[in-house]
Scaffold this active site. Structure first.
Site, short mmCIF file in Angstrom:
data_model
loop_
_atom_site.label_atom_id
_atom_site.label_comp_id
_atom_site.label_asym_id
_atom_site.label_seq_id
_atom_site.Cartn_x
_atom_site.Cartn_y
_atom_site.Cartn_z
N ARG A 130 10.95 -3.26 17.83
CA ARG A 130 9.78 -3.47 18.68
C ARG A 130 9.13 -2.14 19.01
NH1 ARG A 130 11.96 -8.22 21.75
NH2 ARG A 130 14.05 -8.58 20.95
N ASP B 274 22.19 -13.77 34.03
CA ASP B 274 23.38 -14.49 33.56
C ASP B 274 23.54 -14.47 32.05
OD1 ASP B 274 21.45 -16.29 32.69
OD2 ASP B 274 21.96 -17.85 34.13
N GLY B 275 22.53 -13.97 31.33
CA GLY B 275 22.64 -13.88 29.89
C GLY B 275 22.50 -15.20 29.16
N ASP C 106 7.68 -4.78 24.58
CA ASP C 106 8.96 -5.22 24.01
C ASP C 106 8.81 -6.51 23.21
OD1 ASP C 106 8.62 -5.93 26.93
OD2 ASP C 106 10.11 -7.41 26.36
N ARG D 100 20.13 -11.10 27.03
CA ARG D 100 20.76 -12.41 26.80
C ARG D 100 20.76 -12.76 25.31
NH1 ARG D 100 16.61 -17.29 28.21
NH2 ARG D 100 14.68 -16.32 27.53
#
Length: 488
Positions: free
Chosen positions: A187, A129-130, A256, A97
């Protein structure tokens, strides 16, 4: 790629050079943000904009830029690919997202990522849904600003805009997009992604890119990739020690969410501890306390071991020797962390010198604080070398006498000791109930004045001001009564 969004003129101060976009294609997917219905500016960080070389006055009202409806000139938007160990389990992730617009070059030549968070679905959305809700984006804005004021390395928030659209979590919520500024978004999980695909050329390109961006002095080292691992470990050890010294609990220390720059990244279920207890957990999904306050140093070491595993092909051609080098580096983390932690805790107690009994003195105070459920921040702030022990019972009186005796082993006078302590013990932190008050006012009543007042106080955390008294009082909630959420 979708049709290009309109670009903003260079008079806004944008100065992009997108080095990450030139890395191997397996590390990113090029795409643009998904436009929103009705972008409106909620909060804009003028000071940060100016430090980035941006024209703050020109951009403060340009909500369309920070919603993704318009693109800054020179931007090359992309979603980054990465993996991660989430609660110990490996999975493929990526920016589900978020869109990296590019890298802003400041007038002093520094390079910062400009990322939109909540900017729509990407190939990594995994049926999501981002999008993002307003509350979690404002939380990130508040906490990242507080961390910066506390002197702790952190990503920054440039702007939060509402989208005019709803997002659906447990309920319908106003949608928002946050613009995050970071030294980079590289990361541990980025290296895990390359390693998992067994693409050594991409892995080496990523490592070289990281050296160039964050550890330039190590490029010419005899063993640059081992030096990279050691340098990342050093920064993480220092960062986690700083977290521990202010009672900060990240809440979701997956690989992450470990930035190789050494910045704190991702303010999802984070919170600050009131009553001292190493077992403190706030995240609603951390049911087993994996990321509890007291576990953060060990988890950091565990996460760095995953980085070491990913780097093995670059450490040495011989796998056995590569493992030996990696293990030696990771095993040194505990000593490195404890050195930074002791330095920070000594400063909180006004200790300028080092004595063999310092660790025992510190741990004795922490033991008393846990037993008494004493407030972490207020206990340290209240200590004064010029005063006799407050009426806190015989156990504290005995500790206070030991502390006074320890202070006599150094030459600094009481006023200098107190000034040192005041510079390392904040008077205010983002108290959880005050953060919730600010978010509720913004979400339920579109009232940003509560948040702005909180931000004004948090901007100077080491100052004593009468107006701060309401911000120094703990919530009074029972341990475990307050929960935080990821916002996804």
């Amino acid at each position: 790629m979708p049709a290009s969004a309109p670009t903003t003129p260079n008079s806004s101060g944008w100065n992009f050079d997108n080095s990450y976009a030139r890395l191997p294609a397996m590390l990113h997917e090029q795409l643009e943000p998904t436009p929103v219905k009705e972008p409106r500016m909620v909060v804009f960080n003028h000071a940060l904009a100016q430090s980035l070389g941006l024209n703050a006055s020109a951009l403060a009202e340009r909500a369309a830029i920070f919603a993704g409806n318009e693109l800054p000139e020179g931007a090359e938007p992309l979603a980054q690919a990465y993996a991660g160990h989430q609660y110990g389990h490996f999975t493929g992730l990526g920016d589900g997202r978020a869109i990296l617009l590019g890298e802003q070059i400041t007038p002093t030549g520094e390079r910062y990522d400009v990322q939109l968070k909540g900017s729509g679905p990407t190939p990594f959305s995994r049926r999501g849904d981002g999008r993002a809700a307003l509350g979690p984006m404002l939380r990130e804005y508040i906490i990242s600003e507080a961390m910066h004021a506390l002197g702790i390395p952190t990503t920054h928030s440039l702007a939060v805009v509402t989208t005019g659209e709803k997002v659906f979590r447990q309920e319908s919520l106003p949608g928002a997009v946050l613009t995050r500024i970071a030294a980079s978004h590289i990361r541990v999980g980025t290296f895990e992604w390359a390693a998992a695909h067994r693409d050594q050329s991409a892995l080496q390109a990523l490592a070289d890119h990281t050296l160039q961006r964050h550890y330039l002095a190590l490029v010419t080292a005899e063993a640059p990739y081992l030096a990279l691992l050691e340098a990342v470990m050093e920064r993480q050890a220092r960062l986690i020690a700083q977290w521990q010294c202010v009672g900060f609990i990240h809440g979701v220390m997956n690989t992450d969410n470990v930035a190789l720059s050494g910045e704190t990244i991702d303010y999802g279920p984070c919170a600050f501890m009131d009553a001292f207890d190493p077992a403190t957990v706030f995240s609603s999904i951390d049911r087993n306390g994996r990321y509890a306050y007291g576990n953060q140093p060990q988890i950091a070491q565990w996460n760095l071991a995953r980085l070491a595993e990913a780097l093995l092909p670059l450490l040495h051609a011989d796998e056995k020797q590569a493992l030996e080098l990696a293990n030696a580096a990771i095993e040194s983390f505990k000593t490195t962390f404890e050195g930074h932690w002791l330095t920070g805790m000594r400063a909180k107690l006004g200790l300028f010198t080092e004595e063999a009994g310092d660790r025992a003195l510190i741990e004795s105070l922490l033991t008393w604080m846990k037993e008494q459920k004493a407030d972490f921040t207020n206990t340290f702030r209240a200590l004064n070398p010029a005063e006799t022990a407050p009426q806190e019972g015989p156990a504290f009186a005995a500790w206070h006498a030991q502390w006074q005796a320890r202070l006599k082993l150094q030459p600094q006078p009481a006023n200098e000791v107190l000034a040192h302590m005041r510079a390392h013990n904040p008077a205010v932190i983002p108290r959880n109930h005050k953060v919730e008050e600010a978010l509720a006012a913004a979400m339920e009543h579109s009232d940003l004045s509560v948040m702005q007042r909180l931000l004004n106080v948090l901007a100077k955390p080491y100052e004593d001001r009468e107006v701060q008294s309401e911000f120094t009082t703990p919530s009074g909630l029972a341990p475990g009564a307050y929960q935080t959420f990821c916002g996804t």
